[in-house]
Scaffold this motif. Structure first.
Motif, PDB file in Angstrom:
ATOM      1  N   HIS A   1       0.875 -15.796 -42.368  1.00  0.00           N
ATOM      2  CA  HIS A   1      -0.332 -16.622 -42.515  1.00  0.00           C
ATOM      3  C   HIS A   1      -0.510 -17.476 -41.263  1.00  0.00           C
ATOM      4  O   HIS A   1       0.419 -18.159 -40.807  1.00  0.00           O
ATOM      5  CB  HIS A   1      -0.224 -17.510 -43.754  1.00  0.00           C
ATOM      6  CG  HIS A   1      -1.543 -18.059 -44.197  1.00  0.00           C
ATOM      7  ND1 HIS A   1      -2.205 -19.064 -43.507  1.00  0.00           N
ATOM      8  CD2 HIS A   1      -2.343 -17.740 -45.255  1.00  0.00           C
ATOM      9  CE1 HIS A   1      -3.336 -19.348 -44.135  1.00  0.00           C
ATOM     10  NE2 HIS A   1      -3.438 -18.555 -45.198  1.00  0.00           N
TER      11      HIS A   1
ATOM     12  N   SER B   1       5.223 -10.216 -52.236  1.00  0.00           N
ATOM     13  CA  SER B   1       4.472  -9.083 -52.769  1.00  0.00           C
ATOM     14  C   SER B   1       3.163  -9.493 -53.445  1.00  0.00           C
ATOM     15  O   SER B   1       2.332  -8.632 -53.738  1.00  0.00           O
ATOM     16  CB  SER B   1       5.342  -8.311 -53.779  1.00  0.00           C
ATOM     17  OG  SER B   1       5.741  -9.160 -54.836  1.00  0.00           O
TER      18      SER B   1
ATOM     19  N   PRO C   1      -0.436 -11.345 -53.287  1.00  0.00           N
ATOM     20  CA  PRO C   1      -1.421 -11.898 -52.344  1.00  0.00           C
ATOM     21  C   PRO C   1      -1.881 -13.288 -52.783  1.00  0.00           C
ATOM     22  O   PRO C   1      -1.837 -13.639 -53.965  1.00  0.00           O
ATOM     23  CB  PRO C   1      -2.559 -10.890 -52.402  1.00  0.00           C
ATOM     24  CG  PRO C   1      -2.446 -10.264 -53.749  1.00  0.00           C
ATOM     25  CD  PRO C   1      -0.982 -10.216 -54.067  1.00  0.00           C
TER      26      PRO C   1
ATOM     27  N   GLU D   1      -4.820 -14.600 -53.030  1.00  0.00           N
ATOM     28  CA  GLU D   1      -5.946 -14.713 -53.957  1.00  0.00           C
ATOM     29  C   GLU D   1      -5.498 -14.631 -55.409  1.00  0.00           C
ATOM     30  O   GLU D   1      -6.091 -15.257 -56.292  1.00  0.00           O
ATOM     31  CB  GLU D   1      -7.004 -13.635 -53.668  1.00  0.00           C
ATOM     32  CG  GLU D   1      -6.512 -12.201 -53.709  1.00  0.00           C
ATOM     33  CD  GLU D   1      -6.171 -11.679 -52.331  1.00  0.00           C
ATOM     34  OE1 GLU D   1      -6.387 -10.469 -52.096  1.00  0.00           O
ATOM     35  OE2 GLU D   1      -5.673 -12.462 -51.500  1.00  0.00           O
TER      36      GLU D   1
ATOM     37  N   ASP E   1       0.874  -3.899 -57.452  1.00  0.00           N
ATOM     38  CA  ASP E   1       0.042  -2.862 -56.839  1.00  0.00           C
ATOM     39  C   ASP E   1      -0.875  -2.180 -57.842  1.00  0.00           C
ATOM     40  O   ASP E   1      -1.867  -1.559 -57.451  1.00  0.00           O
ATOM     41  CB  ASP E   1       0.925  -1.809 -56.160  1.00  0.00           C
ATOM     42  CG  ASP E   1       1.622  -2.358 -54.927  1.00  0.00           C
ATOM     43  OD1 ASP E   1       1.191  -3.421 -54.430  1.00  0.00           O
ATOM     44  OD2 ASP E   1       2.600  -1.737 -54.473  1.00  0.00           O
TER      45      ASP E   1
ATOM     46  N   LYS F   1      -4.391  -3.217 -57.373  1.00  0.00           N
ATOM     47  CA  LYS F   1      -5.064  -2.984 -56.106  1.00  0.00           C
ATOM     48  C   LYS F   1      -6.382  -2.258 -56.334  1.00  0.00           C
ATOM     49  O   LYS F   1      -6.466  -1.326 -57.127  1.00  0.00           O
ATOM     50  CB  LYS F   1      -4.187  -2.136 -55.178  1.00  0.00           C
ATOM     51  CG  LYS F   1      -3.237  -2.939 -54.317  1.00  0.00           C
ATOM     52  CD  LYS F   1      -2.517  -2.032 -53.321  1.00  0.00           C
ATOM     53  CE  LYS F   1      -1.591  -2.839 -52.426  1.00  0.00           C
ATOM     54  NZ  LYS F   1      -0.859  -1.964 -51.463  1.00  0.00           N
TER      55      LYS F   1
ATOM     56  N   ARG G   1      -6.670  -5.971 -44.782  1.00  0.00           N
ATOM     57  CA  ARG G   1      -5.906  -6.353 -45.954  1.00  0.00           C
ATOM     58  C   ARG G   1      -6.372  -5.576 -47.175  1.00  0.00           C
ATOM     59  O   ARG G   1      -7.549  -5.273 -47.328  1.00  0.00           O
ATOM     60  CB  ARG G   1      -6.058  -7.843 -46.218  1.00  0.00           C
ATOM     61  CG  ARG G   1      -5.386  -8.743 -45.200  1.00  0.00           C
ATOM     62  CD  ARG G   1      -5.520 -10.191 -45.641  1.00  0.00           C
ATOM     63  NE  ARG G   1      -6.908 -10.528 -45.914  1.00  0.00           N
ATOM     64  CZ  ARG G   1      -7.309 -11.590 -46.614  1.00  0.00           C
ATOM     65  NH1 ARG G   1      -6.408 -12.396 -47.135  1.00  0.00           N
ATOM     66  NH2 ARG G   1      -8.581 -11.846 -46.792  1.00  0.00           N
TER      67      ARG G   1
ATOM     68  N   THR H   1      -7.364  -5.189 -51.006  1.00  0.00           N
ATOM     69  CA  THR H   1      -8.058  -6.061 -51.950  1.00  0.00           C
ATOM     70  C   THR H   1      -7.555  -5.777 -53.362  1.00  0.00           C
ATOM     71  O   THR H   1      -7.097  -4.661 -53.654  1.00  0.00           O
ATOM     72  CB  THR H   1      -9.581  -5.854 -51.879  1.00  0.00           C
ATOM     73  OG1 THR H   1      -9.874  -4.470 -52.152  1.00  0.00           O
ATOM     74  CG2 THR H   1     -10.106  -6.231 -50.513  1.00  0.00           C
ATOM     75  N   TYR H   2      -7.655  -6.760 -54.218  1.00  0.00           N
ATOM     76  CA  TYR H   2      -7.105  -6.647 -55.561  1.00  0.00           C
ATOM     77  C   TYR H   2      -8.171  -6.986 -56.598  1.00  0.00           C
ATOM     78  O   TYR H   2      -9.086  -7.766 -56.338  1.00  0.00           O
ATOM     79  CB  TYR H   2      -5.910  -7.592 -55.727  1.00  0.00           C
ATOM     80  CG  TYR H   2      -4.706  -7.188 -54.919  1.00  0.00           C
ATOM     81  CD1 TYR H   2      -3.661  -6.479 -55.495  1.00  0.00           C
ATOM     82  CD2 TYR H   2      -4.608  -7.519 -53.559  1.00  0.00           C
ATOM     83  CE1 TYR H   2      -2.549  -6.103 -54.749  1.00  0.00           C
ATOM     84  CE2 TYR H   2      -3.501  -7.147 -52.807  1.00  0.00           C
ATOM     85  CZ  TYR H   2      -2.472  -6.441 -53.415  1.00  0.00           C
ATOM     86  OH  TYR H   2      -1.383  -6.065 -52.682  1.00  0.00           O
TER      87      TYR H   2
END
Length: 436
Positions: free
Chosen positions: A112, A234, A236, A238, A288, A291, A302, A304-305
């Motif tokens: 970051h 692992s 993210p 958000e 995951d 995802k 990156r 996205t989820y």
């Protein structure tokens, strides 16, 4: 020339990232319901009491990024000028944990940009908050999970406000129980037969049996989720932000819903794995499943989820405080029973030690008595042998005595006979006696 090209490439990357951030910011601002959130911020307590369900749904949908730090402080009632003043004072003191804190700074969100520069404002604020808290709460001091929690707070508010919210999380939301030396709250939530295990047993019974057969314990994969509020590599940001939205709104226990949701979503995969692969997947791959599908992803872009789906799945589980309280009661009852059993075992062990000591003493006494008995027997045998010798001597002396008596009697008989004959030849006549 090479340095010039590297500089141009770096400038281009920074420019493209700034453009993306600017575009994302415009989209975020365009999607904010300013009227609603303005009402929330203007008088949070009144709005929350009058529109609790509407506010809960809005929080589930996600607090706007630009308002998140402010709303977090309102939800937790962490804004405290005295606490912020305390923070400024603590910065002037020295903590015994400073070396450990410095050592871990580079491991906290190393990708970051806010924390990338080792001498930047991000790492400086992170160090200051961790140092101040280690002095403020010496019983907890510093633990390795804390930098992740503090880092997420710093991404949404200044350091003095982050410190106040951290104190609130630790004491009012009982996150402190995860970091105390004995980790009592983490034990309650993740130990065998604890709250999380009971939730798995009740909501995912097949997976619960599979974990038992494979020897997988909750602490092998879930401790970091609870210690860092899912703030591991692992997950993210958000997703982490949305989890913390709901934890601050509903209590730290909201973590259970997200943890169970991850297991539920991955149940089919988890049931197909053996121990090593199972633990590895639980630690790195469970998120995951949320995802978003990306047909063509640019290099360095990156992933996205489907964060909304994740939050909705977690909130739909409706893990009630009553359930957790009942599991809490079961756990403490189990601990109480275990402690009583341990106390009984200690009592029995002490009694056994006493009996062993008594037995050893009796065995020592018995050995001494046996030795004494052997001595007495030896004396008795010797006495009997002496007695037999004396009896033999006595018999011999009796025989000698009898023989002597017999000889004496014979001699006396012969003497009497000889005396009698002698007296007969020497006896005077009456006439001679009279003549005298």
């Amino acid at each position: 020339m090479r340095r010039s090209l590297d500089g141009q490439q770096k400038f281009q990357e920074v420019f493209e990232r700034a453009q993306r951030n600017s575009k994302e910011l415009e989209e975020d601002l365009a999607n904010v319901d300013w009227a609603f959130w303005g009402s929330v911020i203007s008088d949070y307590q009144a709005f929350a009491s009058e529109n609790s369900e509407e506010l809960a749904r809005a929080i589930e949908r996600g607090i706007p990024n630009k308002l998140r730090g402010m709303v977090w402080q309102l939800m937790s009632a962490s804004k405290d000028m005295e606490m912020e003043a305390t923070y400024i004072k603590l910065l002037k003191e020295t903590s015994p944990h400073e070396k450990a804190i410095m050592r871990d700074l580079g491991r906290t969100f190393p990708q970051h940009e806010f924390f990338t520069d080792g001498h930047g404002i991000g790492q400086e604020n992170l160090f200051n908050v961790l140092k101040a808290y280690s002095i403020y709460d010496p019983q907890v001091g510093y633990c390795q999970g804390l930098p992740f929690v503090v880092a997420v707070l710093l991404l949404n508010m200044p350091d003095e406000e982050a410190f106040s919210l951290l104190v609130r999380l630790m004491y009012s939301y009982d996150l402190r129980g995860h970091f105390l030396p004995e980790m009592p709250k983490l034990q309650l939530r993740l130990s065998p037969y604890s709250q999380f295990d009971r939730l798995i047993e009740e909501l995912l019974p097949v997976l619960h049996v599979h974990f038992l057969r494979q020897g997988v314990k909750s602490s092998m994969f879930c401790s970091q989720w609870f210690l860092t509020l899912f703030l591991t590599g692992s997950f993210p940001l958000e997703i982490v932000f949305r989890i913390l939205d709901n934890c601050l709104a509903n209590g730290i226990e909201a973590i259970f819903g997200f943890a169970i949701s991850l297991l539920q979503k991955n149940e089919a995969m988890l049931l197909s794995l053996k121990f090593d692969d199972l633990v590895a997947f639980l630690n790195t791959g469970v998120v995951d499943t949320y995802k978003a599908e990306q047909i063509l992803a640019k290099e360095g872009e990156r992933a996205t989820y489907r964060v909304d789906d994740f939050v909705n799945d977690a909130m739909s589980l409706r893990i009630t405080p009553f359930m957790l309280d009942s599991y809490n009661h079961e756990y403490h009852e189990m601990i109480r029973t275990r402690e009583m059993h341990a106390a009984e075992m200690d009592t029995l062990r002490n009694h056994n030690r006493q009996l062993s000591a008594q037995m050893n003493a009796l065995e020592a006494n018995l050995a001494a008595l046996n030795q004494e008995h052997v001595g007495i027997l030896n004396e008795l045998v010797r006495a009997r042998l002496q007695n037999e010798e004396l009896e033999g001597e006595l018999v011999r002396y009796k025989l000698l005595y009898a023989e002597a008596v017999h000889q004496t009697e014979d001699a006396m008989s012969s003497h009497r006979l000889s005396n009698t004959s002698a007296k007969g030849s020497k006896r005077p006549s009456l006439s001679s006696f009279l003549s005298r």
